[in-house]
Design a protein around this motif. Structure first.
Motif, PDB file in Angstrom:
ATOM      1  N   VAL A 135       0.974  -0.694   0.443  1.00  0.00           N
ATOM      2  CA  VAL A 135       0.006  -0.555  -0.227  1.00  0.00           C
ATOM      3  C   VAL A 135       0.733   1.014  -0.343  1.00  0.00           C
ATOM      4  CG1 VAL A 135      -1.397   1.060   1.067  1.00  0.00           C
ATOM      5  CG2 VAL A 135      -1.858  -1.243   0.797  1.00  0.00           C
ATOM      6  N   MET A 136       0.624   1.908  -1.077  1.00  0.00           N
ATOM      7  CA  MET A 136       1.603   3.008  -1.174  1.00  0.00           C
ATOM      8  C   MET A 136       0.596   4.863  -1.093  1.00  0.00           C
ATOM      9  SD  MET A 136       4.303   2.048  -3.775  1.00  0.00           S
ATOM     10  CE  MET A 136       5.612   3.339  -3.999  1.00  0.00           C
ATOM     11  N   ASN A 137       0.844   6.266  -0.526  1.00  0.00           N
ATOM     12  CA  ASN A 137       0.311   7.103  -1.027  1.00  0.00           C
ATOM     13  C   ASN A 137       0.509   7.099  -2.245  1.00  0.00           C
ATOM     14  OD1 ASN A 137       2.797   8.957  -0.531  1.00  0.00           O
ATOM     15  ND2 ASN A 137       2.134   8.698   1.722  1.00  0.00           N
ATOM     16  N   LYS A 138       0.056   8.912  -2.876  1.00  0.00           N
ATOM     17  CA  LYS A 138      -0.335   9.098  -4.002  1.00  0.00           C
ATOM     18  C   LYS A 138       1.886  10.112  -4.221  1.00  0.00           C
ATOM     19  CE  LYS A 138      -3.530  12.013  -5.007  1.00  0.00           C
ATOM     20  NZ  LYS A 138      -4.042  12.602  -5.903  1.00  0.00           N
ATOM     21  N   LYS A 139       1.772  10.218  -3.301  1.00  0.00           N
ATOM     22  CA  LYS A 139       3.311  11.367  -3.323  1.00  0.00           C
ATOM     23  C   LYS A 139       4.536   9.788  -3.789  1.00  0.00           C
ATOM     24  CE  LYS A 139       3.017  14.773  -0.804  1.00  0.00           C
ATOM     25  NZ  LYS A 139       3.438  15.937   0.698  1.00  0.00           N
ATOM     26  N   GLU A 140       4.314   8.367  -3.502  1.00  0.00           N
ATOM     27  CA  GLU A 140       5.721   7.568  -3.480  1.00  0.00           C
ATOM     28  C   GLU A 140       5.415   6.613  -4.869  1.00  0.00           C
ATOM     29  OE1 GLU A 140       5.461   5.650   1.369  1.00  0.00           O
ATOM     30  OE2 GLU A 140       4.304   5.164   0.195  1.00  0.00           O
ATOM     31  N   PHE A 198       4.343   7.731 -11.464  1.00  0.00           N
ATOM     32  CA  PHE A 198       3.296   8.118 -12.154  1.00  0.00           C
ATOM     33  C   PHE A 198       2.843   9.675 -11.966  1.00  0.00           C
ATOM     34  CE2 PHE A 198       3.185   3.893 -10.213  1.00  0.00           C
ATOM     35  CZ  PHE A 198       2.054   3.335 -11.755  1.00  0.00           C
ATOM     36  N   THR A 199       2.093  10.176 -12.889  1.00  0.00           N
ATOM     37  CA  THR A 199       1.581  11.300 -12.614  1.00  0.00           C
ATOM     38  C   THR A 199       0.699  11.396 -11.750  1.00  0.00           C
ATOM     39  OG1 THR A 199       0.290  11.005 -14.274  1.00  0.00           O
ATOM     40  CG2 THR A 199       2.404  11.497 -14.634  1.00  0.00           C
ATOM     41  N   ARG A 200       0.223  13.179 -11.184  1.00  0.00           N
ATOM     42  CA  ARG A 200      -0.869  13.452 -10.460  1.00  0.00           C
ATOM     43  C   ARG A 200      -1.869  13.003 -11.047  1.00  0.00           C
ATOM     44  NH1 ARG A 200      -1.135  16.021  -5.974  1.00  0.00           N
ATOM     45  NH2 ARG A 200       0.912  17.095  -6.351  1.00  0.00           N
ATOM     46  N   ASN A 201      -2.368  13.234 -11.984  1.00  0.00           N
ATOM     47  CA  ASN A 201      -3.171  13.506 -13.217  1.00  0.00           C
ATOM     48  C   ASN A 201      -3.904  11.699 -13.747  1.00  0.00           C
ATOM     49  OD1 ASN A 201      -5.635  13.488 -15.077  1.00  0.00           O
ATOM     50  ND2 ASN A 201      -3.857  13.911 -16.453  1.00  0.00           N
ATOM     51  N   TYR A 202      -3.173  10.996 -13.833  1.00  0.00           N
ATOM     52  CA  TYR A 202      -2.877   9.110 -14.058  1.00  0.00           C
ATOM     53  C   TYR A 202      -3.750   8.863 -12.620  1.00  0.00           C
ATOM     54  CZ  TYR A 202      -2.644   4.643 -14.766  1.00  0.00           C
ATOM     55  OH  TYR A 202      -2.515   3.116 -15.057  1.00  0.00           O
ATOM     56  N   LEU A 203      -3.076   9.310 -11.339  1.00  0.00           N
ATOM     57  CA  LEU A 203      -3.184   8.715 -10.033  1.00  0.00           C
ATOM     58  C   LEU A 203      -4.594   9.446  -9.295  1.00  0.00           C
ATOM     59  CD1 LEU A 203      -0.284   8.602  -8.422  1.00  0.00           C
ATOM     60  CD2 LEU A 203      -1.438   6.907  -9.489  1.00  0.00           C
ATOM     61  N   ASP A 204      -4.901  10.451 -10.026  1.00  0.00           N
ATOM     62  CA  ASP A 204      -6.406  11.148  -9.734  1.00  0.00           C
ATOM     63  C   ASP A 204      -7.797  10.380 -10.465  1.00  0.00           C
ATOM     64  OD1 ASP A 204      -5.321  12.871  -7.853  1.00  0.00           O
ATOM     65  OD2 ASP A 204      -5.722  14.596  -8.783  1.00  0.00           O
ATOM     66  N   ASN A 211     -12.050  13.209   5.387  1.00  0.00           N
ATOM     67  CA  ASN A 211     -11.319  14.094   5.815  1.00  0.00           C
ATOM     68  C   ASN A 211     -11.135  14.485   3.762  1.00  0.00           C
ATOM     69  OD1 ASN A 211      -9.833  15.900   6.022  1.00  0.00           O
ATOM     70  ND2 ASN A 211      -8.581  15.121   7.565  1.00  0.00           N
ATOM     71  N   GLN A 212     -11.468  15.562   3.287  1.00  0.00           N
ATOM     72  CA  GLN A 212     -11.165  15.907   1.998  1.00  0.00           C
ATOM     73  C   GLN A 212      -9.345  15.749   2.235  1.00  0.00           C
ATOM     74  OE1 GLN A 212     -12.786  15.416  -0.861  1.00  0.00           O
ATOM     75  NE2 GLN A 212     -14.150  15.151   0.507  1.00  0.00           N
ATOM     76  N   ARG A 213      -8.803  15.695   2.991  1.00  0.00           N
ATOM     77  CA  ARG A 213      -7.375  16.680   3.295  1.00  0.00           C
ATOM     78  C   ARG A 213      -6.135  15.202   2.938  1.00  0.00           C
ATOM     79  NH1 ARG A 213      -5.735  21.569   1.434  1.00  0.00           N
ATOM     80  NH2 ARG A 213      -6.246  23.021   1.660  1.00  0.00           N
ATOM     81  N   SER A 214      -7.335  14.181   3.366  1.00  0.00           N
ATOM     82  CA  SER A 214      -6.501  12.647   4.267  1.00  0.00           C
ATOM     83  C   SER A 214      -5.227  12.302   3.005  1.00  0.00           C
ATOM     84  CB  SER A 214      -7.523  11.627   4.732  1.00  0.00           C
ATOM     85  OG  SER A 214      -7.183  10.642   4.670  1.00  0.00           O
ATOM     86  N   PRO A 215      -4.777  11.786   2.757  1.00  0.00           N
ATOM     87  CA  PRO A 215      -4.140  11.297   1.704  1.00  0.00           C
ATOM     88  C   PRO A 215      -5.279   9.863   1.400  1.00  0.00           C
ATOM     89  CG  PRO A 215      -2.371  11.162   3.995  1.00  0.00           C
ATOM     90  CD  PRO A 215      -3.982  11.980   4.470  1.00  0.00           C
ATOM     91  N   THR A 274     -11.359  -0.390  -6.411  1.00  0.00           N
ATOM     92  CA  THR A 274     -11.756  -0.952  -5.272  1.00  0.00           C
ATOM     93  C   THR A 274     -10.196  -1.352  -4.422  1.00  0.00           C
ATOM     94  OG1 THR A 274     -11.137  -3.143  -6.083  1.00  0.00           O
ATOM     95  CG2 THR A 274     -13.645  -2.141  -5.691  1.00  0.00           C
ATOM     96  N   PHE A 275      -9.201  -0.122  -5.753  1.00  0.00           N
ATOM     97  CA  PHE A 275      -7.610  -0.052  -4.945  1.00  0.00           C
ATOM     98  C   PHE A 275      -7.161   0.944  -4.190  1.00  0.00           C
ATOM     99  CE2 PHE A 275      -7.998   0.753  -9.410  1.00  0.00           C
ATOM    100  CZ  PHE A 275      -7.594   1.958  -9.449  1.00  0.00           C
ATOM    101  N   ALA A 276      -8.049   2.432  -4.673  1.00  0.00           N
ATOM    102  CA  ALA A 276      -7.292   3.688  -4.458  1.00  0.00           C
ATOM    103  C   ALA A 276      -8.912   4.664  -3.393  1.00  0.00           C
ATOM    104  CB  ALA A 276      -7.985   4.551  -5.120  1.00  0.00           C
ATOM    105  N   PHE A 277      -7.969   4.736  -1.952  1.00  0.00           N
ATOM    106  CA  PHE A 277      -9.097   4.806  -0.800  1.00  0.00           C
ATOM    107  C   PHE A 277      -7.916   6.201   0.631  1.00  0.00           C
ATOM    108  CE2 PHE A 277      -6.511   1.262   0.038  1.00  0.00           C
ATOM    109  CZ  PHE A 277      -5.971   1.667   1.512  1.00  0.00           C
ATOM    110  N   ARG A 278      -8.825   6.589   0.456  1.00  0.00           N
ATOM    111  CA  ARG A 278      -8.531   8.331   1.461  1.00  0.00           C
ATOM    112  C   ARG A 278      -8.143   7.059   3.221  1.00  0.00           C
ATOM    113  NH1 ARG A 278      -8.259  12.425   0.034  1.00  0.00           N
ATOM    114  NH2 ARG A 278      -9.496  13.270  -2.547  1.00  0.00           N
ATOM    115  N   LEU A 279      -6.978   7.503   3.704  1.00  0.00           N
ATOM    116  CA  LEU A 279      -7.360   7.375   5.478  1.00  0.00           C
ATOM    117  C   LEU A 279      -7.925   7.719   5.817  1.00  0.00           C
ATOM    118  CD1 LEU A 279      -4.848   5.539   6.880  1.00  0.00           C
ATOM    119  CD2 LEU A 279      -3.817   7.500   7.472  1.00  0.00           C
TER     120      LEU A 279
END
Length: 76
Positions: free
Chosen positions: A7-12, A18-24, A42-46, A33-38
């Motif tokens: 499990v990795m966060n967006k920054k990693e 990977f680009t931010r656009n692709y991950l978003d 909270n909208q600012r949660s990683p 089912t593979f992306a979720f907020r911690l």
């Protein structure tokens, strides 16, 4: 593609190339089912990504693009 963690966060993932656009776009794809907020409240949660699910998504997108190119060249 090999990932250092399950499990990795967006920054990693962005450091891996990977680009931010692709991950978003991957995170906002309907039915994923593979992306979720911690902390979903909270909208600012990683944003965290299950790397096995992300890899399946990435490979499926590549296959779809190859099929589309195949169909496009086969029509003419």
């Amino acid at each position: 593609m090999e990932y250092p963690k399950a499990v990795m966060n967006k920054k990693e993932l962005m450091k891996m190339g990977f680009t931010r656009n692709y991950l978003d776009r991957a995170a906002s794809t309907k039915g994923q089912t593979f992306a979720f907020r911690l902390n979903p409240m909270n909208q600012r949660s990683p944003m965290l990504f299950d790397t096995a699910g992300l890899e399946k998504f990435r490979l499926a997108e590549i296959r779809a693009a190859e099929r589309a190119a195949e169909i496009k060249t086969g029509v003419m």
